[in-house]
Scaffold this motif. Structure first.
Motif, mmCIF file in Angstrom:
data_model
loop_
_atom_site.group_PDB
_atom_site.id
_atom_site.type_symbol
_atom_site.label_atom_id
_atom_site.label_comp_id
_atom_site.label_asym_id
_atom_site.label_seq_id
_atom_site.Cartn_x
_atom_site.Cartn_y
_atom_site.Cartn_z
ATOM 1 N N ARG A 180 6.000 -77.463 -41.324
ATOM 2 C CA ARG A 180 7.776 -78.432 -41.770
ATOM 3 C C ARG A 180 7.857 -78.889 -40.082
ATOM 4 O O ARG A 180 7.496 -78.551 -39.217
ATOM 5 C CB ARG A 180 9.277 -77.742 -41.528
ATOM 6 N N GLY A 181 8.816 -79.589 -40.253
ATOM 7 C CA GLY A 181 8.871 -80.393 -38.647
ATOM 8 C C GLY A 181 10.413 -80.190 -38.307
ATOM 9 O O GLY A 181 10.645 -79.214 -38.984
ATOM 10 N N ILE A 182 10.455 -80.486 -36.831
ATOM 11 C CA ILE A 182 12.464 -80.430 -36.113
ATOM 12 C C ILE A 182 12.430 -81.237 -35.620
ATOM 13 O O ILE A 182 12.123 -82.046 -34.749
ATOM 14 C CB ILE A 182 11.779 -78.818 -35.151
ATOM 15 N N TYR A 183 14.041 -81.910 -35.606
ATOM 16 C CA TYR A 183 14.996 -82.962 -36.029
ATOM 17 C C TYR A 183 15.040 -82.579 -34.216
ATOM 18 O O TYR A 183 15.393 -81.458 -34.007
ATOM 19 C CB TYR A 183 15.759 -82.602 -36.234
ATOM 20 N N ASN A 184 14.690 -83.966 -33.627
ATOM 21 C CA ASN A 184 14.423 -84.023 -32.136
ATOM 22 C C ASN A 184 16.570 -84.401 -31.647
ATOM 23 O O ASN A 184 17.224 -85.085 -32.422
ATOM 24 C CB ASN A 184 14.307 -85.218 -31.798
ATOM 25 N N ALA A 185 17.562 -82.729 -31.297
ATOM 26 C CA ALA A 185 18.559 -83.323 -31.285
ATOM 27 C C ALA A 185 19.039 -83.749 -30.313
ATOM 28 O O ALA A 185 20.063 -83.341 -29.446
ATOM 29 C CB ALA A 185 19.437 -81.220 -31.205
ATOM 30 N N GLY A 186 18.423 -84.852 -28.890
ATOM 31 C CA GLY A 186 18.864 -85.086 -28.413
ATOM 32 C C GLY A 186 17.757 -84.525 -27.166
ATOM 33 O O GLY A 186 18.489 -83.714 -26.198
ATOM 34 N N ALA A 187 16.274 -85.332 -26.448
ATOM 35 C CA ALA A 187 15.864 -85.160 -25.886
ATOM 36 C C ALA A 187 15.209 -83.144 -26.108
ATOM 37 O O ALA A 187 15.179 -82.765 -25.016
ATOM 38 C CB ALA A 187 16.048 -85.250 -24.692
ATOM 39 N N ASP A 230 15.859 -66.342 -38.714
ATOM 40 C CA ASP A 230 16.323 -67.079 -39.892
ATOM 41 C C ASP A 230 15.018 -68.358 -39.607
ATOM 42 O O ASP A 230 15.584 -68.861 -41.303
ATOM 43 C CB ASP A 230 17.461 -67.914 -39.249
ATOM 44 N N MET A 231 15.242 -68.902 -38.850
ATOM 45 C CA MET A 231 13.524 -69.904 -38.915
ATOM 46 C C MET A 231 12.637 -69.712 -39.315
ATOM 47 O O MET A 231 11.968 -70.925 -40.040
ATOM 48 C CB MET A 231 13.398 -70.439 -37.214
ATOM 49 N N TYR A 244 13.504 -79.490 -40.377
ATOM 50 C CA TYR A 244 15.044 -78.417 -39.335
ATOM 51 C C TYR A 244 15.486 -78.989 -38.771
ATOM 52 O O TYR A 244 14.853 -79.250 -37.958
ATOM 53 C CB TYR A 244 13.593 -77.288 -39.634
ATOM 54 N N THR A 245 16.831 -78.827 -38.849
ATOM 55 C CA THR A 245 17.275 -78.562 -37.543
ATOM 56 C C THR A 245 17.875 -77.198 -36.962
ATOM 57 O O THR A 245 18.818 -76.469 -37.460
ATOM 58 C CB THR A 245 19.065 -78.840 -38.186
ATOM 59 N N LEU A 250 19.338 -73.431 -30.650
ATOM 60 C CA LEU A 250 19.855 -74.361 -29.098
ATOM 61 C C LEU A 250 21.600 -73.635 -28.861
ATOM 62 O O LEU A 250 22.085 -74.268 -28.167
ATOM 63 C CB LEU A 250 20.009 -76.097 -29.974
ATOM 64 N N SER A 251 21.557 -73.516 -30.155
ATOM 65 C CA SER A 251 23.168 -72.867 -29.853
ATOM 66 C C SER A 251 23.196 -71.745 -28.793
ATOM 67 O O SER A 251 23.455 -71.203 -27.636
ATOM 68 C CB SER A 251 24.603 -73.078 -30.634
#
Length: 512
Positions: A180-187, A230-231, A244-245, A250-251
């Protein structure tokens, strides 16, 4: 006079049935406008839709999503591509709008499910006529509504008819592969490539999938190891190939109190190597003894990160006067190999390709001069210093120093070294260890076998230092895949070996 023969390929007229009260007649107003152009247009679209469904459900290969790029080459992905309902084109999600604007074609079929997508609605639409064909195809293997009798499902030998099994079984080929890919959340591409290398690391995967980190018992708020757990579950336990987000990761990363990595918590492009160091250090503290490895010291811990990535390095200093030696041992997470000096040498001989072994020789075979206070001589003496590897890790991480900072008159100037470095699929690390070669060839073979690594992941940086982009390649079994944020594509070995590597991950062939 004989009757005029009909062409077998001619589509039969399809009548749109009167809808049940409360049920729409068309998927959307745009489908209605298309079908209202005339019976020929509608029949042509329906015939093409049937052909697309046959391609999706009759002969489903392992990865059926193949499109053509701008160069005319086939591109195979794990996420859906889109088959145009109005022409034979197959396009990616990114090229869907370009094709629509160029051809005025606004309807596509999802290459995994056969569902209809309307570009004007920018959504999947449920059209009664087309959906009935799709449901029949999935249910009976044909577009007729006739159900198969029970005795048709078995052969004379009493075994199931493989044709029935093939057409009535939904396979999940990507399950348990984590593709699965992972979405870019801004750079955040610098984080995505490191996360993919961790996901496809079998030691880390086995640790998390076997409940190595007990998330239910963890009391740490915003625990990064819980987020990783979880991931792994999301990637390896669910039949899902959508992007995947990594919100929880990130948090947990952004609120980290590690001052050494506070420069990473920005919206600007950052260094994937620094994030790898941060992630490894954080997971060590959550799963190990909680102590930060001191720079330049020998640190031992039995956590999964130390078992996976950490090795030990030995620096030997030899006095040039009395030949006395001192040894210093320290732990290492990765090997950082300089490119600048070797790049200058290569300019003098442009035909000579720069190899990974050249970079390793420069650091772990050659010795350099240094000033050294000898305990035996009780004075400062000229000495030779040589560094070798005392204990190899199970997963060897290598950084090629492509980013350099030089002190200028006013400030530090940053630059990138674009020199190609050729790296192998198999790497023998024995020449860089402090194990003396034996005259016994059999013993040498055993040593080489214990020091042989196979390439596992490659992190690539393209573009300029501040505005570039990270992608990665990971091996799953014998097949390589390219990860570009949420996009996943199959890759050839030649494509992998031709990449401009920044980080390399090798896994030991025989685990101790």
């Amino acid at each position: 006079m004989s009757a005029r023969p009909t062409t077998p390929a001619s589509p039969k007229s399809v009548k749109i049935k009167s809808p049940v009260p409360g049920t729409p007649m068309f998927g959307c107003e745009h489908v209605q406008l298309l079908f209202d152009r005339g019976q020929d247009v509608m029949n042509s679209c329906i015939a093409h839709y049937k052909m697309i469904l046959r391609g999706i459900f009759d002969n489903t290969p392992i990865v059926p999503q193949t499109s053509t790029n701008n160069d005319g080459r086939p591109v195979t992905t794990l996420t859906s591509n889109y088959l145009c309902l109005q022409c034979p084109s197959t396009v990616t999600e990114d090229d869907r709008l370009k094709h629509g604007n160029k051809k005025s074609h606004r309807f596509y079929v999802d290459s995994r499910t056969g569902a209809l997508y309307c570009q004007i609605c920018d959504d999947l639409v449920w059209d009664p006529t087309l959906e009935e064909l799709r449901v029949r195809k999935i249910g009976t293997g044909s577009f007729s509504g006739r159900k198969r009798k029970h005795d048709e499902l078995f052969t004379d030998s009493g075994k199931e008819d493989p044709r029935y099994i093939t057409t009535n079984t939904v396979t999940a080929p990507c399950r348990a592969n984590g593709l699965r890919g992972i979405y870019n959340a801004g750079a955040t591409c610098y984080q995505n490539v490191v996360l993919q290398s961790f996901l496809h690391n079998p030691l880390l995967r086995n640790f998390y999938l076997s409940d190595g980190h007990q998330s239910s018992d963890c009391k740490v708020m915003n625990c990064l190891s819980c987020a990783m757990d979880d991931m792994y579950q999301e990637f390896f336990a669910l039949e899902n190939t959508n992007g995947y987000t990594a919100a929880s990761i990130l948090s947990a990363f952004w609120i980290s109190e590690k001052k050494a990595f506070e420069n990473l918590v920005t919206t600007k492009e950052q260094d994937a190597h620094e994030f790898f160091q941060f992630l490894a250090e954080e997971l060590h503290e959550r799963n190990g003894d909680g102590k930060r490895p001191e720079s330049g010291s020998e640190h031992s811990c039995n956590c999964i990160i130390h078992q996976t990535f950490y090795g030990k390095m030995q620096t030997t200093t030899t006095c040039q006067k009395c030949s006395g030696q001192t040894h210093a041992v320290q732990s290492f997470l990765d090997l950082s190999l300089g490119l600048e000096n070797l790049t200058l040498k290569r300019k003098r001989d442009p035909k000579a390709a720069l190899m990974l072994r050249d970079c390793l020789d420069e650091e772990y075979v050659k010795s350099d001069k240094c000033e050294y206070r000898c305990n035996s001589c009780q004075a400062s003496q000229q000495a030779r210093r040589q560094t070798s590897i005392k204990r190899l890790p199970n997963v060897l991480s290598i950084q090629l120093k492509r980013f350099e900072f030089k002190q200028g008159r006013n400030d530090r100037a940053a630059g990138k070294v674009d020199t190609p470095v050729q790296f192998p699929l198999q790497l023998n690390m024995l020449p860089y260890t402090n194990r003396a070669r034996s005259r016994d060839s059999r013993e040498n073979m055993e040593l080489e076998r214990s020091c042989t690594y196979d390439l596992l992941s490659v992190v690539v940086h393209v573009g300029e230092l501040d505005t570039g982009h990270y992608t990665s390649y990971c091996r799953v079994g014998d097949q390589w895949f390219k990860f570009n944020d949420h996009k996943v594509q199959m890759a050839s070995i030649s494509e992998v070996l031709g990449a401009q590597a920044y980080l390399l991950f090798y896994i030991i062939r025989s685990l101790a």
